[in-house]
Design a protein around this motif. Structure first.
Motif, PDB file in Angstrom:
ATOM      1  N   ALA A 152      25.455  19.263  62.839  1.00 53.56           N
ATOM      2  CA  ALA A 152      25.991  19.605  61.521  1.00 53.56           C
ATOM      3  C   ALA A 152      25.100  20.621  60.817  1.00 53.56           C
ATOM      4  CB  ALA A 152      26.128  18.344  60.668  1.00 53.56           C
ATOM      5  N   ALA A 153      23.793  20.460  60.953  1.00 54.09           N
ATOM      6  CA  ALA A 153      22.868  21.408  60.326  1.00 54.09           C
ATOM      7  C   ALA A 153      23.073  22.811  60.888  1.00 54.09           C
ATOM      8  CB  ALA A 153      21.431  20.949  60.531  1.00 54.09           C
ATOM      9  N   ARG A 154      23.200  22.893  62.205  1.00 49.38           N
ATOM     10  CA  ARG A 154      23.414  24.211  62.835  1.00 49.38           C
ATOM     11  C   ARG A 154      24.747  24.813  62.411  1.00 49.38           C
ATOM     12  NH1 ARG A 154      21.292  21.327  67.333  1.00 49.38           N
ATOM     13  NH2 ARG A 154      23.418  21.006  68.139  1.00 49.38           N
ATOM     14  N   ALA A 155      25.742  23.949  62.142  1.00 49.90           N
ATOM     15  CA  ALA A 155      27.074  24.425  61.765  1.00 49.90           C
ATOM     16  C   ALA A 155      27.171  24.775  60.280  1.00 49.90           C
ATOM     17  CB  ALA A 155      28.124  23.375  62.115  1.00 49.90           C
ATOM     18  N   GLY A 156      26.065  24.595  59.543  1.00 44.79           N
ATOM     19  CA  GLY A 156      26.064  24.989  58.139  1.00 44.79           C
ATOM     20  C   GLY A 156      26.488  23.926  57.158  1.00 44.79           C
ATOM     21  N   ALA A 157      26.353  22.637  57.507  1.00 45.59           N
ATOM     22  CA  ALA A 157      26.689  21.569  56.564  1.00 45.59           C
ATOM     23  C   ALA A 157      25.992  21.819  55.231  1.00 45.59           C
ATOM     24  CB  ALA A 157      26.273  20.217  57.131  1.00 45.59           C
ATOM     25  N   THR A 158      26.717  21.629  54.139  1.00 46.41           N
ATOM     26  CA  THR A 158      26.147  21.884  52.820  1.00 46.41           C
ATOM     27  C   THR A 158      25.467  20.645  52.229  1.00 46.41           C
ATOM     28  OG1 THR A 158      28.325  21.420  51.840  1.00 46.41           O
ATOM     29  CG2 THR A 158      27.780  23.732  52.304  1.00 46.41           C
ATOM     30  N   ALA A 159      25.880  19.464  52.632  1.00 45.30           N
ATOM     31  CA  ALA A 159      25.258  18.212  52.191  1.00 45.30           C
ATOM     32  C   ALA A 159      25.538  17.157  53.258  1.00 45.30           C
ATOM     33  CB  ALA A 159      25.808  17.759  50.841  1.00 45.30           C
ATOM     34  N   MET A 160      24.668  16.144  53.337  1.00 46.15           N
ATOM     35  CA  MET A 160      24.867  15.122  54.371  1.00 46.15           C
ATOM     36  C   MET A 160      24.047  13.881  54.029  1.00 46.15           C
ATOM     37  SD  MET A 160      24.757  15.583  58.529  1.00 46.15           S
ATOM     38  CE  MET A 160      23.137  16.349  58.591  1.00 46.15           C
ATOM     39  N   THR A 161      24.559  12.732  54.463  1.00 44.86           N
ATOM     40  CA  THR A 161      23.830  11.469  54.370  1.00 44.86           C
ATOM     41  C   THR A 161      24.376  10.531  55.434  1.00 44.86           C
ATOM     42  OG1 THR A 161      23.067   9.745  52.843  1.00 44.86           O
ATOM     43  CG2 THR A 161      25.384  10.360  52.696  1.00 44.86           C
ATOM     44  N   ASP A 162      23.606   9.481  55.747  1.00 44.64           N
ATOM     45  CA  ASP A 162      24.154   8.480  56.656  1.00 44.64           C
ATOM     46  C   ASP A 162      24.804   7.370  55.845  1.00 44.64           C
ATOM     47  OD1 ASP A 162      21.919   7.146  55.699  1.00 44.64           O
ATOM     48  OD2 ASP A 162      21.225   6.478  57.665  1.00 44.64           O
ATOM     49  N   ILE A 163      25.640   6.585  56.496  1.00 40.48           N
ATOM     50  CA  ILE A 163      26.411   5.554  55.805  1.00 40.48           C
ATOM     51  C   ILE A 163      25.745   4.213  56.063  1.00 40.48           C
ATOM     52  CG2 ILE A 163      28.678   4.490  55.527  1.00 40.48           C
ATOM     53  CD1 ILE A 163      29.858   7.160  56.551  1.00 40.48           C
ATOM     54  N   SER A 164      24.861   3.831  55.156  1.00 34.46           N
ATOM     55  CA  SER A 164      24.162   2.557  55.254  1.00 34.46           C
ATOM     56  C   SER A 164      24.681   1.552  54.233  1.00 34.46           C
ATOM     57  CB  SER A 164      22.659   2.762  55.065  1.00 34.46           C
ATOM     58  OG  SER A 164      22.376   3.410  53.841  1.00 34.46           O
ATOM     59  N   ASP A 165      25.123   2.027  53.076  1.00 31.65           N
ATOM     60  CA  ASP A 165      25.626   1.136  52.023  1.00 31.65           C
ATOM     61  C   ASP A 165      27.149   1.057  51.987  1.00 31.65           C
ATOM     62  OD1 ASP A 165      23.043   0.574  51.147  1.00 31.65           O
ATOM     63  OD2 ASP A 165      23.018   2.315  49.833  1.00 31.65           O
ATOM     64  N   GLY A 166      27.833   2.041  52.566  1.00 31.41           N
ATOM     65  CA  GLY A 166      29.292   2.111  52.528  1.00 31.41           C
ATOM     66  C   GLY A 166      29.728   3.533  52.246  1.00 31.41           C
ATOM     67  N   LEU A 167      30.878   3.934  52.774  1.00 33.15           N
ATOM     68  CA  LEU A 167      31.340   5.316  52.650  1.00 33.15           C
ATOM     69  C   LEU A 167      31.469   5.747  51.192  1.00 33.15           C
ATOM     70  CD1 LEU A 167      32.463   7.937  53.881  1.00 33.15           C
ATOM     71  CD2 LEU A 167      34.724   6.849  53.934  1.00 33.15           C
ATOM     72  N   VAL A 168      32.143   4.946  50.368  1.00 32.06           N
ATOM     73  CA  VAL A 168      32.330   5.315  48.962  1.00 32.06           C
ATOM     74  C   VAL A 168      30.986   5.394  48.251  1.00 32.06           C
ATOM     75  CG1 VAL A 168      33.308   4.602  46.755  1.00 32.06           C
ATOM     76  CG2 VAL A 168      34.672   4.384  48.847  1.00 32.06           C
ATOM     77  N   ALA A 169      30.129   4.403  48.479  1.00 30.27           N
ATOM     78  CA  ALA A 169      28.830   4.375  47.808  1.00 30.27           C
ATOM     79  C   ALA A 169      27.960   5.548  48.230  1.00 30.27           C
ATOM     80  CB  ALA A 169      28.121   3.056  48.106  1.00 30.27           C
ATOM     81  N   ASP A 170      27.909   5.830  49.521  1.00 29.62           N
ATOM     82  CA  ASP A 170      27.024   6.897  49.991  1.00 29.62           C
ATOM     83  C   ASP A 170      27.563   8.284  49.650  1.00 29.62           C
ATOM     84  OD1 ASP A 170      24.806   5.456  51.125  1.00 29.62           O
ATOM     85  OD2 ASP A 170      26.179   4.746  52.654  1.00 29.62           O
ATOM     86  N   LEU A 171      28.884   8.457  49.647  1.00 31.90           N
ATOM     87  CA  LEU A 171      29.437   9.708  49.131  1.00 31.90           C
ATOM     88  C   LEU A 171      29.137   9.845  47.647  1.00 31.90           C
ATOM     89  CD1 LEU A 171      32.913  10.258  50.844  1.00 31.90           C
ATOM     90  CD2 LEU A 171      30.927  11.775  50.900  1.00 31.90           C
ATOM     91  N   GLY A 172      29.014   8.714  46.960  1.00 30.70           N
ATOM     92  CA  GLY A 172      28.648   8.753  45.549  1.00 30.70           C
ATOM     93  C   GLY A 172      27.279   9.379  45.346  1.00 30.70           C
ATOM     94  N   HIS A 173      26.356   9.140  46.295  1.00 30.39           N
ATOM     95  CA  HIS A 173      25.031   9.765  46.190  1.00 30.39           C
ATOM     96  C   HIS A 173      25.133  11.282  46.310  1.00 30.39           C
ATOM     97  CE1 HIS A 173      23.679   5.745  46.311  1.00 30.39           C
ATOM     98  NE2 HIS A 173      23.650   5.588  47.625  1.00 30.39           N
ATOM     99  N   ILE A 174      25.989  11.749  47.220  1.00 31.93           N
ATOM    100  CA  ILE A 174      26.192  13.192  47.359  1.00 31.93           C
ATOM    101  C   ILE A 174      26.839  13.761  46.107  1.00 31.93           C
ATOM    102  CG2 ILE A 174      27.529  14.953  48.593  1.00 31.93           C
ATOM    103  CD1 ILE A 174      27.001  13.472  51.172  1.00 31.93           C
ATOM    104  N   ALA A 175      27.832  13.050  45.578  1.00 32.21           N
ATOM    105  CA  ALA A 175      28.527  13.528  44.373  1.00 32.21           C
ATOM    106  C   ALA A 175      27.564  13.667  43.205  1.00 32.21           C
ATOM    107  CB  ALA A 175      29.677  12.582  44.026  1.00 32.21           C
ATOM    108  N   VAL A 176      26.704  12.674  43.009  1.00 31.14           N
ATOM    109  CA  VAL A 176      25.750  12.716  41.903  1.00 31.14           C
ATOM    110  C   VAL A 176      24.715  13.817  42.116  1.00 31.14           C
ATOM    111  CG1 VAL A 176      23.884  11.459  40.764  1.00 31.14           C
ATOM    112  CG2 VAL A 176      26.047  10.309  41.249  1.00 31.14           C
TER     113      VAL A 176
END
Length: 318
Positions: free
Chosen positions: A208-232
């Motif tokens: 993903a880094a090589r492909a130019g991902a703009t933000a990323m995280t792993d899903i340890s707490d849950g998809l909605v919760a961890d996407l919330g970290h990216i959103a914030v």
């Protein structure tokens, strides 16, 4: 009000991330800290290069149970949860240190089998244990620090309106496995084994880094919760298209057996260590990534344009 402005509140009152926010106000910065607290790993410069580093804890009775998991399972899970943090930055772990607390009556063979499992999981990325510490404890505590290389660290704060959201890895299986074991069952096997030993997509982070991902995280707490970290962190809104989410057969089986919505395991189940990332809309997605939503101006995470009414994901101290 107390000197630190906490007004006498407890950690339970403010929660894991409230505590982290207050801790960040107390810590300093220097020229070697390229990325500090707030991402899956920190990025530190040295005189001859740089490295990424992250620390995680596993506590008996909270993250694993010896009557549910073998020592080998526990070692693999402890390694995977930390290797995943480096993966989520677009990097590859190279070395780990382990702090190990245990009761005096713990069999030596249990500890050695845990280390064998740890090294087995580390072997998936070519990393090894290089040191650590051992102490007496009332229950088993495993504290791991992982270090690695990330030529282009991907933070949580780079998503912009117009990006697409994509995932790589299975969602919901580990949470369904935990729910199954909590009810005293040992099947379906795929769900139970996903709780005991996660399978992070280790190649997908650097990809993903090589492909130019703009933000990323792993899903340890849950998809909605961890996407919330990216959103914030990015100051954006994110909407998930639930029709794009894959519900594994074992998750559907558990949902039906327990009278729970299978989609809730996928949206809010933690411990999967799949990756979720945002990519520019024009560049396309690398192989193995599935588009599940989009980034827009605004704030927060929605599902199908609506506020999600299900569980919000794992929260320590709550």
């Amino acid at each position: 009000m107390t000197a630190n402005g906490s007004n006498g509140s407890t950690i339970g009152d403010i929660g894991e991330f409230g505590l982290i926010d207050q801790v960040r106000e107390q810590i300093g910065h220097n020229r070697h800290i390229l990325i500090g607290s707030g991402d899956d790993a920190a990025h530190i410069s040295t005189n001859d290069g740089s490295y990424v580093v992250s620390t995680d804890l596993l506590v008996e009775g909270r993250h694993f149970r010896r009557d549910w998991s073998t020592a080998n399972d526990v070692g693999r899970k402890a390694a995977a949860s930390n290797l995943s943090d480096i993966n989520a930055m677009g990097g590859v772990a190279t070395a780990l240190t382990v702090g190990f607390g245990a009761p005096a009556d713990l069999p030596v063979e249990w500890a050695l089998e845990m280390v064998r499992g740890f090294e087995q999981e580390c072997g998936r990325v070519g990393a090894h244990i290089v040191g650590g510490d051992v102490t007496a404890s009332d229950s088993i505590i495993i504290a791991v620090t992982a270090m690695g290389d990330a030529p282009r660290p991907v933070r949580r704060s780079g998503a912009v309106a117009g990006d697409v959201v994509a995932v790589n890895g299975d969602l919901g299986l580990a949470a369904a496995g935990f729910a199954t074991l909590s009810r005293g069952f040992r099947s379906p096997k795929a769900a139970v084994e996903a709780h005991r030993v996660p399978h992070p997509p280790y190649a997908a982070g650097p990809q993903a880094a090589r492909a130019g991902a703009t933000a990323m995280t792993d899903i340890s707490d849950g998809l909605v919760a961890d996407l919330g970290h990216i959103a914030v962190a990015s100051g954006v809104a994110i909407d998930i298209d639930s029709s794009a989410l894959v519900i594994p057969e074992a998750v559907a089986t558990v949902g039906e057996a327990l009278g729970r919505r299978a989609i809730d395991f996928v949206l809010a189940g933690g411990d999967s260590y799949a990756l979720v990332a945002t990519f520019g809309a024009e560049g396309g997605l690398p192989p193995g990534w599935t588009r599940i939503g989009e980034v827009a101006e605004g704030a927060g995470v929605t599902v199908d344009g609506e506020v999600y009414d299900g569980p919000t994901g794992h929260q320590h101290f709550r």
